[in-house]
Design a protein around this motif. Structure first.
Motif, PDB file in Angstrom:
ATOM      1  N   VAL A 109      52.043  43.799  37.179  1.00  0.00           N
ATOM      2  CA  VAL A 109      50.879  43.650  36.133  1.00  0.00           C
ATOM      3  C   VAL A 109      50.508  42.061  36.193  1.00  0.00           C
ATOM      4  N   LEU A 110      49.287  42.079  36.368  1.00  0.00           N
ATOM      5  CA  LEU A 110      48.396  40.756  36.463  1.00  0.00           C
ATOM      6  C   LEU A 110      47.701  40.241  35.097  1.00  0.00           C
ATOM      7  N   GLU A 111      47.753  39.201  34.633  1.00  0.00           N
ATOM      8  CA  GLU A 111      47.010  38.735  33.634  1.00  0.00           C
ATOM      9  C   GLU A 111      46.671  37.108  33.742  1.00  0.00           C
ATOM     10  N   ASN A 112      45.352  37.165  34.453  1.00  0.00           N
ATOM     11  CA  ASN A 112      44.886  36.179  34.848  1.00  0.00           C
ATOM     12  C   ASN A 112      45.740  35.200  35.910  1.00  0.00           C
ATOM     13  N   ALA A 113      46.062  36.036  37.053  1.00  0.00           N
ATOM     14  CA  ALA A 113      47.036  35.634  37.973  1.00  0.00           C
ATOM     15  C   ALA A 113      46.431  36.377  39.277  1.00  0.00           C
ATOM     16  N   ALA A 114      47.207  36.051  40.572  1.00  0.00           N
ATOM     17  CA  ALA A 114      46.824  36.531  41.621  1.00  0.00           C
ATOM     18  C   ALA A 114      48.045  36.767  42.611  1.00  0.00           C
ATOM     19  N   VAL A 115      48.173  37.816  43.261  1.00  0.00           N
ATOM     20  CA  VAL A 115      49.048  38.067  44.113  1.00  0.00           C
ATOM     21  C   VAL A 115      48.396  38.207  45.606  1.00  0.00           C
ATOM     22  N   ARG A 116      49.271  38.145  46.763  1.00  0.00           N
ATOM     23  CA  ARG A 116      48.643  38.671  48.001  1.00  0.00           C
ATOM     24  C   ARG A 116      49.572  39.993  48.299  1.00  0.00           C
ATOM     25  N   ARG A 117      48.428  40.988  48.929  1.00  0.00           N
ATOM     26  CA  ARG A 117      49.015  42.143  49.330  1.00  0.00           C
ATOM     27  C   ARG A 117      48.545  42.620  50.808  1.00  0.00           C
ATOM     28  N   GLY A 118      49.338  42.534  51.750  1.00  0.00           N
ATOM     29  CA  GLY A 118      48.660  42.736  52.823  1.00  0.00           C
ATOM     30  C   GLY A 118      47.544  41.770  53.320  1.00  0.00           C
ATOM     31  N   PRO A 119      46.442  42.376  53.949  1.00  0.00           N
ATOM     32  CA  PRO A 119      45.369  41.298  54.228  1.00  0.00           C
ATOM     33  C   PRO A 119      44.665  41.132  53.112  1.00  0.00           C
ATOM     34  N   LEU A 120      45.094  41.425  51.813  1.00  0.00           N
ATOM     35  CA  LEU A 120      44.399  41.092  50.402  1.00  0.00           C
ATOM     36  C   LEU A 120      44.670  40.023  49.773  1.00  0.00           C
ATOM     37  N   ALA A 174      41.747  38.313  52.219  1.00  0.00           N
ATOM     38  CA  ALA A 174      40.371  38.432  51.711  1.00  0.00           C
ATOM     39  C   ALA A 174      40.400  38.734  50.037  1.00  0.00           C
ATOM     40  N   ARG A 175      39.499  38.335  49.553  1.00  0.00           N
ATOM     41  CA  ARG A 175      39.610  38.052  47.921  1.00  0.00           C
ATOM     42  C   ARG A 175      38.794  39.189  47.368  1.00  0.00           C
ATOM     43  N   LEU A 176      39.500  39.695  46.418  1.00  0.00           N
ATOM     44  CA  LEU A 176      38.957  40.787  45.228  1.00  0.00           C
ATOM     45  C   LEU A 176      39.431  40.354  43.865  1.00  0.00           C
ATOM     46  N   LEU A 177      38.572  40.903  42.775  1.00  0.00           N
ATOM     47  CA  LEU A 177      39.003  40.723  41.624  1.00  0.00           C
ATOM     48  C   LEU A 177      39.253  42.129  40.815  1.00  0.00           C
ATOM     49  N   LEU A 178      40.177  42.462  40.001  1.00  0.00           N
ATOM     50  CA  LEU A 178      40.527  43.378  39.369  1.00  0.00           C
ATOM     51  C   LEU A 178      40.522  43.151  38.015  1.00  0.00           C
ATOM     52  N   THR A 179      39.778  44.032  37.242  1.00  0.00           N
ATOM     53  CA  THR A 179      39.642  43.667  35.811  1.00  0.00           C
ATOM     54  C   THR A 179      39.312  44.887  35.011  1.00  0.00           C
ATOM     55  N   HIS A 180      39.354  44.818  33.831  1.00  0.00           N
ATOM     56  CA  HIS A 180      39.122  46.074  33.124  1.00  0.00           C
ATOM     57  C   HIS A 180      37.635  46.441  32.749  1.00  0.00           C
ATOM     58  N   SER A 181      37.141  45.734  32.218  1.00  0.00           N
ATOM     59  CA  SER A 181      35.460  45.591  31.647  1.00  0.00           C
ATOM     60  C   SER A 181      34.773  44.835  32.907  1.00  0.00           C
ATOM     61  N   PRO A 182      33.898  45.698  33.464  1.00  0.00           N
ATOM     62  CA  PRO A 182      32.815  45.035  34.532  1.00  0.00           C
ATOM     63  C   PRO A 182      31.881  43.863  34.102  1.00  0.00           C
ATOM     64  N   ASP A 183      31.758  43.556  32.784  1.00  0.00           N
ATOM     65  CA  ASP A 183      30.803  42.630  32.102  1.00  0.00           C
ATOM     66  C   ASP A 183      31.281  41.101  32.847  1.00  0.00           C
ATOM     67  N   LEU A 184      32.218  40.833  33.373  1.00  0.00           N
ATOM     68  CA  LEU A 184      32.320  39.291  33.879  1.00  0.00           C
ATOM     69  C   LEU A 184      31.487  39.233  35.171  1.00  0.00           C
ATOM     70  N   ALA A 185      31.074  40.526  35.758  1.00  0.00           N
ATOM     71  CA  ALA A 185      30.464  40.446  37.201  1.00  0.00           C
ATOM     72  C   ALA A 185      29.667  39.437  37.426  1.00  0.00           C
ATOM     73  N   PRO A 186      28.461  39.176  36.698  1.00  0.00           N
ATOM     74  CA  PRO A 186      27.448  38.063  36.796  1.00  0.00           C
ATOM     75  C   PRO A 186      28.112  36.677  36.934  1.00  0.00           C
ATOM     76  N   GLU A 187      29.394  36.415  36.360  1.00  0.00           N
ATOM     77  CA  GLU A 187      30.007  35.142  36.450  1.00  0.00           C
ATOM     78  C   GLU A 187      30.744  35.033  37.623  1.00  0.00           C
ATOM     79  N   MET A 188      30.987  36.010  38.642  1.00  0.00           N
ATOM     80  CA  MET A 188      31.938  35.817  39.639  1.00  0.00           C
ATOM     81  C   MET A 188      31.400  34.685  40.345  1.00  0.00           C
ATOM     82  N   PRO A 189      32.572  33.795  40.954  1.00  0.00           N
ATOM     83  CA  PRO A 189      32.125  32.734  41.921  1.00  0.00           C
ATOM     84  C   PRO A 189      31.487  33.465  43.317  1.00  0.00           C
ATOM     85  N   ALA A 190      30.637  32.477  43.878  1.00  0.00           N
ATOM     86  CA  ALA A 190      29.996  33.093  44.986  1.00  0.00           C
ATOM     87  C   ALA A 190      30.921  33.515  46.110  1.00  0.00           C
TER      88      ALA A 190
END
Length: 288
Positions: free
Chosen positions: A150-161, A189-205
Motif C-alpha cells: 500500500v503506497l501513500e505518496n511513495a514509490a517502489v520498483r517492480r520489474g521494469p516499472l 519506466a515511470r507510472l503513477l497510480l492514484t484514486h481520482s484522475p483529477d490530478l492528471a493535468p498536474e503530472m510532470p512532463a
C-alpha cells in the motif's frame, strides 16, 4: 371506462414494466463478472532489453455495499488471477460508505480475497476517499496482511516499472511533487497510480502514464443523456477508459463495486489488462 382512460392506463402499465425491467438489468450488470478490457501502452523510459509485461488495473471495490459481498469479491479476484497478470494495481475505495465500523467489518473479507491475487511482481494499492473517510489504517493493515503493498505518496520498483502511488486528490491526500521525487530516484519506466484522475493535468512532463478509478465511468449512463453524475473536477475529461493527451496517457477503470445504489447501467464493472512496453520496436530476426 373510456378509450382515452384505457390508453392512459396501458401506457402507465407498459412504462412501469419497462422501468422494472431496467432496474433488474441494472442490478444484474452491477452484480455480474467484470468486463475484461485490454490496451497496449508504450512508455518512453522503458528499460533497454526488458520484455513487455501485463498489468491488471482494478478499483472501487466498495466491499460491504449492496453490489460487493465477500463472496462476490472472491469471485472477482479469482477472475483477475485467472488472467495471470504480471502485476496488479488497485486504485482505491476498498470500503463502502464512510464509517470506521464498516471498514472494520470488511477487513477480513479484504484480506481473504486479496490473498488469492498472487501475480509474480505483486499487488500494489492506493487508498481512495471512502478508505480515508472510514479507517485508512485499518484498510491498509487488512491489505498488507494479504501481501499487498500500500503506497501513500511513495514509490517502489517492480520489474521494469517504477510505480508511484499518489494519495487521493478527491479527499485532499495527494502529494504529487513528493511522489514524483521518490519516483525519479528509482530505475525503471515511470507510472503513477492514484484514486481520482483529477490530478492528471498536474503530472510532470517526465511521467507519461496515470492509472486511476473513482468515477465508476458514471455508473448509470443513459442513452442520449450520458452519465448522470461524474464525481470529478474535470467532468467528462477523464471519465472513463484510455484518454491520450499529447505525451500523457490516463487510464480510468469503471471499478468493481458500486456507490449509493447497487445498480450499474451502461457502465459495467471492469478490469483493465494493460500491456506495457517500450517505444522501440524489436529488431527483426535475421533471415536464414
Amino acid at each position: 371506462m373510456t378509450r382515452a382512460l384505457r390508453t392512459t392506463l396501458l401506457i402507465l402499465l407498459l412504462t412501469a414494466i419497462a422501468g422494472v425491467g431496467l432496474i433488474v438489468h441494472a442490478w444484474r450488470e452491477a452484480h455480474g463478472p467484470a468486463v475484461v478490457r485490454r490496451g497496449s501502452i508504450a512508455l518512453p523510459d522503458w528499460p533497454a532489453g526488458a520484455p513487455p509485461i501485463t498489468v491488471a488495473l482494478a478499483s472501487d471495490i466498495h466491499v460491504g455495499g449492496g453490489a460487493m459481498s465477500p463472496a462476490r469479491l472472491v469471485r472477482v479476484m479469482d477472475q483477475i488471477a485467472a488472467e495471470r497478470p504480471d502485476l496488479a494495481l488497485i486504485a482505491g475505495d476498498f470500503i463502502h460508505g464512510h464509517e470506521a465500523q464498516t471498514a472494520h467489518a470488511a477487513a477480513p473479507a479484504l484480506t481473504r480475497a486479496f490473498r488469492r491475487l498472487r501475480p509474480p511482481l505483486g499487488t500494489i494499492a492506493v487508498l481512495g476517499n471512502h478508505d480515508n473517510d472510514s479507517d485508512p489504517a485499518g484498510v491498509t493493515a487488512a491489505l498488507r496482511r494479504a501481501g499487498v503493498t500500500v503506497l501513500e505518496n511513495a514509490a517502489v520498483r517492480r520489474g521494469p516499472l517504477a510505480v508511484g502511488g499518489v494519495g487521493d486528490d478527491y479527499s485532499g491526500h495527494d502529494r504529487l511533487a513528493e511522489t514524483a521525487r521518490q519516483l525519479r530516484a528509482l530505475p525503471g519506466a515511470r507510472l503513477l497510480l492514484t484514486h481520482s484522475p483529477d490530478l492528471a493535468p498536474e503530472m510532470p512532463a517526465d511521467i507519461s502514464l496515470l492509472l486511476a478509478g473513482h468515477t465508476h465511468c458514471g455508473q448509470v449512463v443513459l442513452p442520449l443523456v450520458g452519465a448522470l453524475w461524474i464525481p470529478a473536477r474535470h467532468g467528462r475529461r477523464y471519465a472513463c477508459g484510455i484518454v491520450r493527451e499529447g505525451q500523457r496517457t490516463v487510464v480510468v477503470g469503471a471499478g468493481l463495486g458500486t456507490s449509493m445504489l447497487p445498480l450499474r447501467l451502461g457502465a459495467p464493472p471492469d478490469v483493465w489488462l494493460l500491456r506495457l512496453h517500450g517505444t522501440q520496436r524489436p529488431a527483426p530476426r535475421a533471415s536464414r
